[in-house]
Each structure stands twice: as C-alpha cells, then as structure tokens.
Design an enzyme around this catalytic site. Structure first.
Site, PDB file in Angstrom:
ATOM      1  N   TYR A   1       0.829  -1.204   0.000  1.00 59.14           N
ATOM      2  CA  TYR A   1       0.000   0.000   0.000  1.00 59.14           C
ATOM      3  C   TYR A   1       0.868   1.260   0.000  1.00 59.14           C
ATOM      4  O   TYR A   1       0.635   2.187  -0.783  1.00 59.14           O
ATOM      5  CB  TYR A   1      -0.930   0.014   1.223  1.00 59.14           C
ATOM      6  CG  TYR A   1      -1.665   1.326   1.369  1.00 59.14           C
ATOM      7  CD1 TYR A   1      -2.739   1.639   0.551  1.00 59.14           C
ATOM      8  CD2 TYR A   1      -1.256   2.275   2.305  1.00 59.14           C
ATOM      9  CE1 TYR A   1      -3.399   2.860   0.653  1.00 59.14           C
ATOM     10  CE2 TYR A   1      -1.899   3.491   2.426  1.00 59.14           C
ATOM     11  CZ  TYR A   1      -2.972   3.783   1.590  1.00 59.14           C
ATOM     12  OH  TYR A   1      -3.601   5.001   1.697  1.00 59.14           O
TER      13      TYR A   1
ATOM     14  N   ARG B   1       1.898   8.429  12.871  1.00 61.51           N
ATOM     15  CA  ARG B   1       1.556   9.651  13.601  1.00 61.51           C
ATOM     16  C   ARG B   1       0.059   9.943  13.568  1.00 61.51           C
ATOM     17  O   ARG B   1      -0.512  10.468  14.533  1.00 61.51           O
ATOM     18  CB  ARG B   1       2.315  10.830  12.995  1.00 61.51           C
ATOM     19  CG  ARG B   1       2.057  12.179  13.664  1.00 61.51           C
ATOM     20  CD  ARG B   1       2.413  13.317  12.713  1.00 61.51           C
ATOM     21  NE  ARG B   1       1.630  13.237  11.487  1.00 61.51           N
ATOM     22  CZ  ARG B   1       1.899  13.922  10.381  1.00 61.51           C
ATOM     23  NH1 ARG B   1       2.939  14.707  10.344  1.00 61.51           N
ATOM     24  NH2 ARG B   1       1.134  13.801   9.313  1.00 61.51           N
TER      25      ARG B   1
ATOM     26  N   ARG C   1     -10.746   5.735   8.888  1.00 59.59           N
ATOM     27  CA  ARG C   1      -9.722   5.110   8.046  1.00 59.59           C
ATOM     28  C   ARG C   1      -8.788   4.269   8.918  1.00 59.59           C
ATOM     29  O   ARG C   1      -8.502   4.631  10.055  1.00 59.59           O
ATOM     30  CB  ARG C   1      -8.901   6.172   7.305  1.00 59.59           C
ATOM     31  CG  ARG C   1      -9.717   7.078   6.406  1.00 59.59           C
ATOM     32  CD  ARG C   1      -8.789   7.990   5.610  1.00 59.59           C
ATOM     33  NE  ARG C   1      -8.030   8.884   6.467  1.00 59.59           N
ATOM     34  CZ  ARG C   1      -8.320  10.162   6.679  1.00 59.59           C
ATOM     35  NH1 ARG C   1      -9.375  10.686   6.102  1.00 59.59           N
ATOM     36  NH2 ARG C   1      -7.569  10.920   7.462  1.00 59.59           N
TER      37      ARG C   1
ATOM     38  N   PHE D   1      15.507  19.188  -1.551  1.00 61.25           N
ATOM     39  CA  PHE D   1      14.148  18.737  -1.818  1.00 61.25           C
ATOM     40  C   PHE D   1      13.914  17.358  -1.203  1.00 61.25           C
ATOM     41  O   PHE D   1      12.851  17.087  -0.637  1.00 61.25           O
ATOM     42  CB  PHE D   1      13.930  18.693  -3.334  1.00 61.25           C
ATOM     43  CG  PHE D   1      12.583  18.180  -3.765  1.00 61.25           C
ATOM     44  CD1 PHE D   1      11.500  19.041  -3.891  1.00 61.25           C
ATOM     45  CD2 PHE D   1      12.397  16.844  -4.054  1.00 61.25           C
ATOM     46  CE1 PHE D   1      10.258  18.573  -4.300  1.00 61.25           C
ATOM     47  CE2 PHE D   1      11.154  16.360  -4.460  1.00 61.25           C
ATOM     48  CZ  PHE D   1      10.090  17.231  -4.582  1.00 61.25           C
TER      49      PHE D   1
END
Length: 418
Positions: free
Chosen positions: A172, A219, A229, A289
């Site tokens: 997932y 978290r 969910r 980044f």
C-alpha cells in the site's frame, strides 16, 4: 508564557526562527517570479500553492526545467488522489476512473466537475494541467504517465480491502508513496541534474517514499480513526488488541504504545536506504528537496516513540525544530548527524520490557554504523554564547512578536506536520 518557556528551552531554535524569517528561507525555499511564466504554468503554480504551501516552496527551489516537471507531476497526482479520496463517487465510477486516469493526460478536454473535495479545482481545471503536461519534454511525460497509471491501479486495489499483513502495508505504501519516490528519482535523472543510477535504483527510491508514508500513518492514528480510516497493518496490531480502535481507550494504552513502538521499529529499517540514496545526489536543490522531508520524518518518529499522546491527540515537532532541520539538512554529513541524533533519542526511550526492544536496538545499531557523527554533529548545536544570550533576551522582551513570527513561518514548515 507557556510559549515563551518552550522557546527558552531551545534557544538555538529561536535564533534559527529569526534567521529563517529574516532571509534564511530564501536559501532553502527560494521563490520563482510568476511574471516569468506563461499563463498555463502560472495557473499551475497557483494551484500548487493552494493545495500545498510546503510542497510549493520546495518545488519552486528546484533548478531549471525540473521544477516545472515536478510541479505538474505533483498536480497530476493530487488530482488522482482527489478522485480516490472523494467518498461521494461510487465505486463503479471511481474504479474505472482510477484505472484510466493516466489516459486523461492526453485528452485536452477531459475534466471532472462533480467532486466535493477541497482540492477539486485540480479536477475542474484539469485541461490546464494536462496542457502543461503535454508541453513537457517527452521524457518527463513518459515518467509521469507511467507512475500515474501504476498508482491508479494500486489505489483501486485498496479501495475495498484493508491493510492486513506487513507485506500489504509495504505494498500500500508503495502505491501511494513509493511510486512517488520512484517517479521523482526518474525525473531527477531525466533532467540530467542527477546520474542515471538515481532513477534506476527503484528499491532505494521506494524506501524514500515508504519511510515518509509510514511515518505519516503512524503519527496520524487518531485522526484516521476519527475519519473512519485504518492503515495500521492488522498482522501487527491484532497481537495487541481485538480492534484497532481499542487503542484509543485509556485502559488499553500500554498495549497501544507497544504496538506503536513495533511499527516505528519497522519504519526505521528504511533509514539506511534513505542515507544511501541521499549520498548519491549531486545537485544541491535536489538534495534539499529530498533531505528535508526525511529529517522531518525521523524527528517525528522520535517524538512519537513510546509516546501515549499519539492515541490522545496530535504529536508534532516544534516549528523552531522544523526550521532548524530545514536549514541544517543541506549535506549528507549533516543529514547523517541528524539521523544519528534522533535514533539516539529513540534509543534512550526504549523500555526494557517492550516486546520490540531487541529489534529496535538492532536497527538503531545498523543506523549508527552508517551515520556515525563527526564534526558536523557537534557543529549543529554549537552557537556562541553571545548569540544564545541575544536570542534569549530577544525572546524575553518580544515573545508576542515571536508568536506572530511563528505563524508566519508555518507555511514553510508544514512538511514536518503533513
């Protein structure tokens, strides 16, 4: 005064907050001039700022044409994610849309105007996004289309099933985040700002995404529960409770924390891959980044480890802490020092009775071996007494101003909270 006390406990963060606000952010997150963009790109960057200020900041800091490719990549995936999240779309409509979404990139008139999601503008004005996608070099188009296709298929697969095994958890996370890491890595190499190996080593790129996604899932336990969910793998949590929702009950807090610690230990196994990946990057804008979200993630895991608050509210890193991480994480040596610091913080909190304690100690030993601190770590916290004295005095005299400053910097540090 509580805010003042919190800051006084971390004087180097006060200094960095001020340094960041007074121009330091331009080094890490410089902005581009919208007047230099065509109408379509200007609209895309406006959508980027509206959907994610934190990503907008770091994307705009990328060099050359790569920034436009990553901007469009982000908006395409945001549109795809908006379809997946929209619970008003029936499955018989949503599943085909997810499977075919990549093909809409080449259909100039395609758009979707029935979404109720907050980011629906990227679907309603998808023709502008797809037009700018088609304006990209073919090498960028191929990467974005391929990742979009694979992600759509993966999202559809998990619409009707929950994450059961740890293998499914990895699968997932691969679909929703690992593929993003792989796609970005391929874009980096396609731009020639990075070597071909960066885009070719999909295992390392996947780990970059999995580390971030698992951190968010860990978290966000309580938030996800409130929204109905569930992303924690049943294989793990079922050893500690009959239902995942039981962890929110006070009488189950000890078992909840043990499960939390096991999942954090699982996530830590990606850190060596993260460090290997970052060590290969050569372009400074690409390094920043990639590195900033990773150091935010390790700091978040350290804050969550063995912390009952994960099941009672929101655990966030301090804004001064986030700014310090953003400004420090500009080299592989500094990132290794940061990783070392936070895994040591976790190590100090390992309960001797925790079922995962041996596994946690083992992965921390592995991380230590690849991130032993040198002079960089010492320098991260070395501020001269005069700087610290000035910072503390300034905090004591103008803490109300710093409250305003903290809010102003929030748009730059949401990457550590989202």
């Amino acid at each position: 005064m509580e805010l003042l006390k919190k800051w006084l406990g971390h004087p180097e963060e006060i200094y960095n907050l001020l340094r960041f606000k007074m121009g330091g952010y331009r080094v890490v997150t410089p902005r581009i001039d919208p007047d230099t963009l065509g109408g379509g790109l200007r609209t895309c960057y406006r959508y980027l700022n509206q959907t994610s200020r934190s990503f907008a900041a770091v994307i705009q800091a990328l060099d050359g044409e790569l920034r436009h490719a990553v901007c469009i990549f982000y908006l395409v995936l945001r549109a795809l994610d908006t379809i997946e999240d929209d619970m008003t779309i029936s499955l018989d409509v949503k599943v085909p849309m997810l499977h075919e979404f990549h093909s809409y990139l080449y259909q100039p008139e395609w758009k979707y105007t029935e979404s109720k999601e907050k980011d629906r503008q990227v679907l309603e004005d998808f023709p502008t996004i797809s037009m700018e996608f088609r304006n990209l070099s073919k090498v960028y188009q191929d990467v974005i289309s391929d990742v979009c296709h694979k992600m759509g298929v993966g999202m559809a697969e998990f619409l009707e099933k929950k994450v059961d095994s740890q293998l499914e958890w990895d699968t997932y996370c691969h679909y929703v985040a690992g593929l993003v890491g792989i796609g970005l890595s391929r874009l980096f190499s396609a731009s020639e700002l990075e070597d071909p190996i960066v885009g070719q080593d999909t295992e390392l790129a996947n780990s970059m995404g999995l580390f971030l996604q698992k951190t968010n899932i860990i978290r966000d336990y309580l938030e996800d529960q409130l929204e109905g969910r569930e992303f924690w793998p049943r294989e793990v949590w079922s050893r500690y409770a009959k239902k995942l929702s039981d962890f929110a009950k006070p009488e189950n807090i000890d078992m909840a924390v043990q499960c939390l610690n096991e999942l954090i230990t699982n996530a830590l196994h990606h850190v060596p891959d993260v460090l290997t990946y970052l060590s290969r990057l050569k372009n400074q804008s690409v390094f920043n980044f990639c590195a900033i979200p990773q150091v935010m993630a390790i700091a978040t895991l350290a804050a969550c480890y063995n912390n009952k608050q994960v099941f009672r509210g929101v655990v966030k890193i301090r804004k001064g802490q986030a700014v310090t991480l953003m400004m420090d994480a500009t080299s592989i040596q500094a990132v290794k020092a940061i990783m070392y610091q936070y895994v040591e913080e976790i190590y100090q909190k390992i309960p001797s009775t925790d079922p995962s304690s041996n596994k946690t100690q083992q992965i921390i030993a592995s991380i230590r071996a690849v991130s032993l601190p040198g002079s960089t770590m010492a320098s991260r916290h070395h501020y001269s007494p005069i700087y610290l004295s000035c910072a503390m005095l300034l905090a004591a005299l103008s803490w109300q101003y710093l409250t305003t400053l903290s809010k102003a910097t929030e748009e730059y540090v949401q990457a550590g909270e989202n």
